[in-house]
Design a protein around this motif. Structure first.
Motif, PDB file in Angstrom:
ATOM      1  N   HIS A 160     -56.846 -35.506 -13.487  1.00  0.00           N
ATOM      2  CA  HIS A 160     -57.469 -35.313 -14.790  1.00  0.00           C
ATOM      3  C   HIS A 160     -58.802 -36.051 -14.880  1.00  0.00           C
ATOM      4  O   HIS A 160     -58.910 -37.211 -14.485  1.00  0.00           O
ATOM      5  CB  HIS A 160     -56.539 -35.812 -15.898  1.00  0.00           C
ATOM      6  CG  HIS A 160     -55.215 -35.132 -15.929  1.00  0.00           C
ATOM      7  ND1 HIS A 160     -55.053 -33.825 -16.330  1.00  0.00           N
ATOM      8  CD2 HIS A 160     -53.979 -35.573 -15.583  1.00  0.00           C
ATOM      9  CE1 HIS A 160     -53.775 -33.494 -16.249  1.00  0.00           C
ATOM     10  NE2 HIS A 160     -53.105 -34.534 -15.788  1.00  0.00           N
ATOM     11  N   PHE A 161     -59.788 -35.377 -15.426  1.00  0.00           N
ATOM     12  CA  PHE A 161     -61.101 -35.978 -15.613  1.00  0.00           C
ATOM     13  C   PHE A 161     -61.121 -36.835 -16.880  1.00  0.00           C
ATOM     14  O   PHE A 161     -60.534 -36.467 -17.907  1.00  0.00           O
ATOM     15  CB  PHE A 161     -62.177 -34.889 -15.730  1.00  0.00           C
ATOM     16  CG  PHE A 161     -62.481 -34.191 -14.438  1.00  0.00           C
ATOM     17  CD1 PHE A 161     -63.336 -34.760 -13.502  1.00  0.00           C
ATOM     18  CD2 PHE A 161     -61.918 -32.950 -14.161  1.00  0.00           C
ATOM     19  CE1 PHE A 161     -63.628 -34.112 -12.311  1.00  0.00           C
ATOM     20  CE2 PHE A 161     -62.205 -32.295 -12.970  1.00  0.00           C
ATOM     21  CZ  PHE A 161     -63.055 -32.882 -12.039  1.00  0.00           C
ATOM     22  N   TRP A 162     -61.849 -37.954 -16.816  1.00  0.00           N
ATOM     23  CA  TRP A 162     -62.089 -38.732 -18.027  1.00  0.00           C
ATOM     24  C   TRP A 162     -62.787 -37.872 -19.089  1.00  0.00           C
ATOM     25  O   TRP A 162     -62.593 -38.073 -20.287  1.00  0.00           O
ATOM     26  CB  TRP A 162     -62.962 -39.948 -17.728  1.00  0.00           C
ATOM     27  CG  TRP A 162     -62.309 -41.052 -16.957  1.00  0.00           C
ATOM     28  CD1 TRP A 162     -62.636 -41.482 -15.706  1.00  0.00           C
ATOM     29  CD2 TRP A 162     -61.225 -41.891 -17.398  1.00  0.00           C
ATOM     30  NE1 TRP A 162     -61.825 -42.533 -15.333  1.00  0.00           N
ATOM     31  CE2 TRP A 162     -60.954 -42.809 -16.345  1.00  0.00           C
ATOM     32  CE3 TRP A 162     -60.468 -41.965 -18.559  1.00  0.00           C
ATOM     33  CZ2 TRP A 162     -59.950 -43.775 -16.433  1.00  0.00           C
ATOM     34  CZ3 TRP A 162     -59.471 -42.933 -18.646  1.00  0.00           C
ATOM     35  CH2 TRP A 162     -59.220 -43.816 -17.604  1.00  0.00           C
ATOM     36  N   ALA A 163     -63.584 -36.907 -18.639  1.00  0.00           N
ATOM     37  CA  ALA A 163     -64.342 -36.053 -19.558  1.00  0.00           C
ATOM     38  C   ALA A 163     -63.517 -34.916 -20.139  1.00  0.00           C
ATOM     39  O   ALA A 163     -64.050 -34.083 -20.884  1.00  0.00           O
ATOM     40  CB  ALA A 163     -65.567 -35.476 -18.841  1.00  0.00           C
ATOM     41  N   ALA A 164     -62.222 -34.863 -19.853  1.00  0.00           N
ATOM     42  CA  ALA A 164     -61.389 -33.729 -20.253  1.00  0.00           C
ATOM     43  C   ALA A 164     -61.452 -33.395 -21.742  1.00  0.00           C
ATOM     44  O   ALA A 164     -61.445 -32.209 -22.103  1.00  0.00           O
ATOM     45  CB  ALA A 164     -59.937 -33.980 -19.839  1.00  0.00           C
ATOM     46  N   PRO A 165     -61.531 -34.375 -22.655  1.00  0.00           N
ATOM     47  CA  PRO A 165     -61.562 -34.003 -24.077  1.00  0.00           C
ATOM     48  C   PRO A 165     -62.777 -33.167 -24.476  1.00  0.00           C
ATOM     49  O   PRO A 165     -62.757 -32.535 -25.538  1.00  0.00           O
ATOM     50  CB  PRO A 165     -61.587 -35.365 -24.799  1.00  0.00           C
ATOM     51  CG  PRO A 165     -60.975 -36.322 -23.835  1.00  0.00           C
ATOM     52  CD  PRO A 165     -61.426 -35.833 -22.489  1.00  0.00           C
ATOM     53  N   PHE A 166     -63.799 -33.146 -23.628  1.00  0.00           N
ATOM     54  CA  PHE A 166     -65.031 -32.444 -23.978  1.00  0.00           C
ATOM     55  C   PHE A 166     -65.169 -31.102 -23.256  1.00  0.00           C
ATOM     56  O   PHE A 166     -66.159 -30.391 -23.458  1.00  0.00           O
ATOM     57  CB  PHE A 166     -66.233 -33.337 -23.668  1.00  0.00           C
ATOM     58  CG  PHE A 166     -66.071 -34.724 -24.229  1.00  0.00           C
ATOM     59  CD1 PHE A 166     -66.262 -34.964 -25.581  1.00  0.00           C
ATOM     60  CD2 PHE A 166     -65.678 -35.778 -23.418  1.00  0.00           C
ATOM     61  CE1 PHE A 166     -66.084 -36.235 -26.103  1.00  0.00           C
ATOM     62  CE2 PHE A 166     -65.493 -37.054 -23.932  1.00  0.00           C
ATOM     63  CZ  PHE A 166     -65.692 -37.277 -25.286  1.00  0.00           C
ATOM     64  N   GLU A 167     -64.182 -30.747 -22.428  1.00  0.00           N
ATOM     65  CA  GLU A 167     -64.267 -29.520 -21.634  1.00  0.00           C
ATOM     66  C   GLU A 167     -64.317 -28.288 -22.530  1.00  0.00           C
ATOM     67  O   GLU A 167     -63.622 -28.194 -23.540  1.00  0.00           O
ATOM     68  CB  GLU A 167     -63.064 -29.426 -20.697  1.00  0.00           C
ATOM     69  CG  GLU A 167     -63.146 -28.253 -19.731  1.00  0.00           C
ATOM     70  CD  GLU A 167     -62.025 -28.269 -18.703  1.00  0.00           C
ATOM     71  OE1 GLU A 167     -62.147 -27.571 -17.677  1.00  0.00           O
ATOM     72  OE2 GLU A 167     -61.010 -28.984 -18.933  1.00  0.00           O
ATOM     73  N   GLN A 168     -65.161 -27.341 -22.136  1.00  0.00           N
ATOM     74  CA  GLN A 168     -65.272 -26.054 -22.817  1.00  0.00           C
ATOM     75  C   GLN A 168     -64.635 -24.991 -21.932  1.00  0.00           C
ATOM     76  O   GLN A 168     -65.074 -24.761 -20.801  1.00  0.00           O
ATOM     77  CB  GLN A 168     -66.736 -25.710 -23.079  1.00  0.00           C
ATOM     78  CG  GLN A 168     -67.466 -26.716 -23.952  1.00  0.00           C
ATOM     79  CD  GLN A 168     -66.952 -26.712 -25.381  1.00  0.00           C
ATOM     80  OE1 GLN A 168     -66.926 -25.681 -26.042  1.00  0.00           O
ATOM     81  NE2 GLN A 168     -66.550 -27.880 -25.858  1.00  0.00           N
ATOM     82  N   GLY A 169     -63.585 -24.352 -22.442  1.00  0.00           N
ATOM     83  CA  GLY A 169     -62.860 -23.402 -21.623  1.00  0.00           C
ATOM     84  C   GLY A 169     -62.216 -24.125 -20.450  1.00  0.00           C
ATOM     85  O   GLY A 169     -61.594 -25.171 -20.615  1.00  0.00           O
ATOM     86  N   ALA A 170     -62.398 -23.563 -19.262  1.00  0.00           N
ATOM     87  CA  ALA A 170     -61.886 -24.200 -18.050  1.00  0.00           C
ATOM     88  C   ALA A 170     -63.048 -24.489 -17.113  1.00  0.00           C
ATOM     89  O   ALA A 170     -62.964 -24.280 -15.904  1.00  0.00           O
ATOM     90  CB  ALA A 170     -60.854 -23.304 -17.377  1.00  0.00           C
ATOM     91  N   GLU A 171     -64.160 -25.009 -17.663  1.00  0.00           N
ATOM     92  CA  GLU A 171     -65.378 -25.164 -16.881  1.00  0.00           C
ATOM     93  C   GLU A 171     -65.247 -26.175 -15.747  1.00  0.00           C
ATOM     94  O   GLU A 171     -66.002 -26.119 -14.780  1.00  0.00           O
ATOM     95  CB  GLU A 171     -66.551 -25.539 -17.782  1.00  0.00           C
ATOM     96  CG  GLU A 171     -66.385 -26.868 -18.489  1.00  0.00           C
ATOM     97  CD  GLU A 171     -67.503 -27.173 -19.469  1.00  0.00           C
ATOM     98  OE1 GLU A 171     -68.545 -26.470 -19.436  1.00  0.00           O
ATOM     99  OE2 GLU A 171     -67.342 -28.093 -20.273  1.00  0.00           O
ATOM    100  N   PHE A 172     -64.307 -27.099 -15.852  1.00  0.00           N
ATOM    101  CA  PHE A 172     -64.015 -27.949 -14.693  1.00  0.00           C
ATOM    102  C   PHE A 172     -62.512 -28.006 -14.436  1.00  0.00           C
ATOM    103  O   PHE A 172     -61.907 -29.036 -14.250  1.00  0.00           O
ATOM    104  CB  PHE A 172     -64.643 -29.349 -14.784  1.00  0.00           C
ATOM    105  CG  PHE A 172     -64.617 -30.029 -16.131  1.00  0.00           C
ATOM    106  CD1 PHE A 172     -63.554 -30.818 -16.517  1.00  0.00           C
ATOM    107  CD2 PHE A 172     -65.690 -29.904 -16.985  1.00  0.00           C
ATOM    108  CE1 PHE A 172     -63.545 -31.475 -17.736  1.00  0.00           C
ATOM    109  CE2 PHE A 172     -65.706 -30.553 -18.211  1.00  0.00           C
ATOM    110  CZ  PHE A 172     -64.621 -31.346 -18.585  1.00  0.00           C
ATOM    111  N   GLY A 173     -61.923 -26.816 -14.389  1.00  0.00           N
ATOM    112  CA  GLY A 173     -60.550 -26.674 -13.920  1.00  0.00           C
ATOM    113  C   GLY A 173     -59.495 -26.526 -14.985  1.00  0.00           C
ATOM    114  O   GLY A 173     -58.365 -26.135 -14.686  1.00  0.00           O
ATOM    115  N   GLY A 174     -59.797 -26.865 -16.223  1.00  0.00           N
ATOM    116  CA  GLY A 174     -58.811 -26.738 -17.279  1.00  0.00           C
ATOM    117  C   GLY A 174     -57.563 -27.556 -17.039  1.00  0.00           C
ATOM    118  O   GLY A 174     -56.452 -27.140 -17.405  1.00  0.00           O
TER     119      GLY A 174
END
Length: 327
Positions: free
Chosen positions: A196-210
């Motif tokens: 899981h990315f630290w940036a996960a709360p800001f992801e739009q769609g599945a732009e970095f894997g969802g």
């Protein structure tokens, strides 16, 4: 809301070129403005490597730039901006103070570098490849941007993981904001022991894997002091990049935007802005027309800065995710 390309190419008036050397595992990314853009810079890392960042201070003569160069190669990579200056000068770009045709203009091309000297074969002898890479990047620029282990991110590492070039964009009232980041961080983009990315709360769609939000357990997530010391010894540090908007800004507003946008690094990397990092963020405004310093403009800057921090965080995760999948 994402823009069509979800990258820096969504900002009108900017093009991006990238070139890399597979043998040396290094490269160059060039961001070129169609016409001089209002610019600012914010430097947070303890070990920055830069060119012409002092020229962007509010008390300085020049507050606009023709291009920004991001490069690997530590101090050797700063030579990339020399070639970009030469090419732009030949095109008549830059500041001209004399009006004489026989005196070339001076393109304003700030640059920042990251450390990748321990990757690949750097036995380049008397001529490091950065001038040639800069020319290749400059001549290949477009609004289509590749992500991952490309350009300045070719030899990058993000903590113990592959780093790379990432980009993201968003629409806000009155315009757009985007970021392009070369991620070569001391800190990790991942929650320890998870995908899981630290940036996960800001992801739009599945732009970095969802992959969703992982278990954030606070200070206990830091590795022990011995592991931190080993990471520091590797010297694989520095996250550098550009935030751009088509909203008109004053120089002071651009400087404030750079400060606010740096928050995105802290949202996506842990730890960040360390003593051995060279973390640097440039801001470009390609917007034309007045940039009033009114209460309404300050409220717009608040919205813009918040969105900018989000796109920086997303760009970091997108760059690492793309590098993961490039093999």
């Amino acid at each position: 809301m994402q823009m069509s390309g979800n990258d820096l190419g969504d900002i009108p008036g900017l093009t991006v070129g990238q070139a890399a050397c597979s043998t040396a595992e290094t490269g160059v990314t060039v961001i070129v403005a169609d016409s001089p853009a209002i610019a600012a810079v914010d430097i947070r890392g303890g070990g920055p490597g830069t060119r012409e960042t002092d020229a962007l201070g509010l008390s300085r003569l020049v507050g606009q730039v023709d291009a920004i160069v991001l490069a690997g190669g530590s101090v050797y990579g700063l030579a990339a901006a020399d070639r970009v200056c030469t090419l732009m000068g030949k095109e008549g770009r830059g500041v001209g103070l004399t009006g004489r045709d026989d005196i070339p203009k001076s393109p304003i091309v700030p640059a920042a570098i990251l450390w990748d000297l321990d990757r690949g074969d750097k036995r380049w002898g008397a001529e490091p490849p950065y001038r040639d890479l800069a020319e290749a990047a400059y001549r290949s620029r477009s609004t289509s941007i590749n992500l991952g282990a490309v350009g300045a991110g070719k030899g990058a590492m993000a903590g113990a993981h592959k780093g790379g070039v990432g980009s993201a964009s968003a629409a806000i009232a009155g315009g757009r904001v985007a970021a392009l980041i070369a991620v070569n961080s001391f800190g990790s983009p991942y929650v320890p022991g998870t995908p899981h990315f630290w940036a996960a709360p800001f992801e739009q769609g599945a732009e970095f894997g969802g992959r969703g939000v992982g278990p954030h357990t606070g200070i206990a997530d830091f590795p022990p002091d011995t592991a931190m010391a080993a990471m520091a010894g590797a010297r694989r540090n520095t996250t550098i990049g550009v935030v751009a908007t088509d909203i008109p800004l004053t120089r002071a507003q651009a400087a404030r935007l750079a400060i606010m946008a740096q928050t995105g690094m802290a949202r996506a990397l842990r730890p960040v802005h360390a003593p051995t990092d060279g973390d640097i963020l440039f801001v470009l405004s390609t917007g034309k027309g007045p940039a009033p310093d009114t209460e309404a403009a300050q409220l717009r800057l608040l919205t813009l800065g918040t969105a900018a921090a989000d796109v920086v965080a997303r760009a970091i995760a997108r760059g690492v995710y793309a590098a993961e999948h490039m093999g």
